[in-house]
Design a protein around this motif. Structure first.
Motif, PDB file in Angstrom:
ATOM      1  N   ASP A  23       0.834  -1.210   0.000  1.00 46.27           N
ATOM      2  CA  ASP A  23       0.000   0.000   0.000  1.00 46.27           C
ATOM      3  C   ASP A  23       0.868   1.259   0.000  1.00 46.27           C
ATOM      4  N   GLN A  24       1.910   1.268   0.825  1.00 47.31           N
ATOM      5  CA  GLN A  24       2.805   2.428   0.880  1.00 47.31           C
ATOM      6  C   GLN A  24       3.487   2.655  -0.462  1.00 47.31           C
ATOM      7  N   HIS A  27       1.266   4.163  -3.145  1.00 47.21           N
ATOM      8  CA  HIS A  27       0.880   5.555  -2.934  1.00 47.21           C
ATOM      9  C   HIS A  27       2.044   6.537  -3.106  1.00 47.21           C
TER      10      HIS A  27
END
Length: 53
Positions: A23-24, A27
């Motif tokens: 997820d990091q 993004h």
């Protein structure tokens, strides 16, 4: 219902950590798609190992 073993709990923790790392990375302004692919493969292997317990 089956109780969680310490080994299974450790695998689930690693799985969650990989999920956060993916997820990091996704993004970021320019995600490293190769890294994301590798992390997803690791996550899938852990999921398969967890389901086999």
């Amino acid at each position: 219902m089956q109780s969680t073993t310490p080994h299974q709990a450790a695998l689930e923790t690693k799985h969650a950590m990989l999920d956060r790392r993916i997820d990091q990375e996704l993004h970021r302004p320019q995600p490293d798609v190769i890294l994301v692919h590798d992390l997803k493969k690791q996550k899938l292997r852990l999921k398969e190992e967890i389901s086999g317990l």
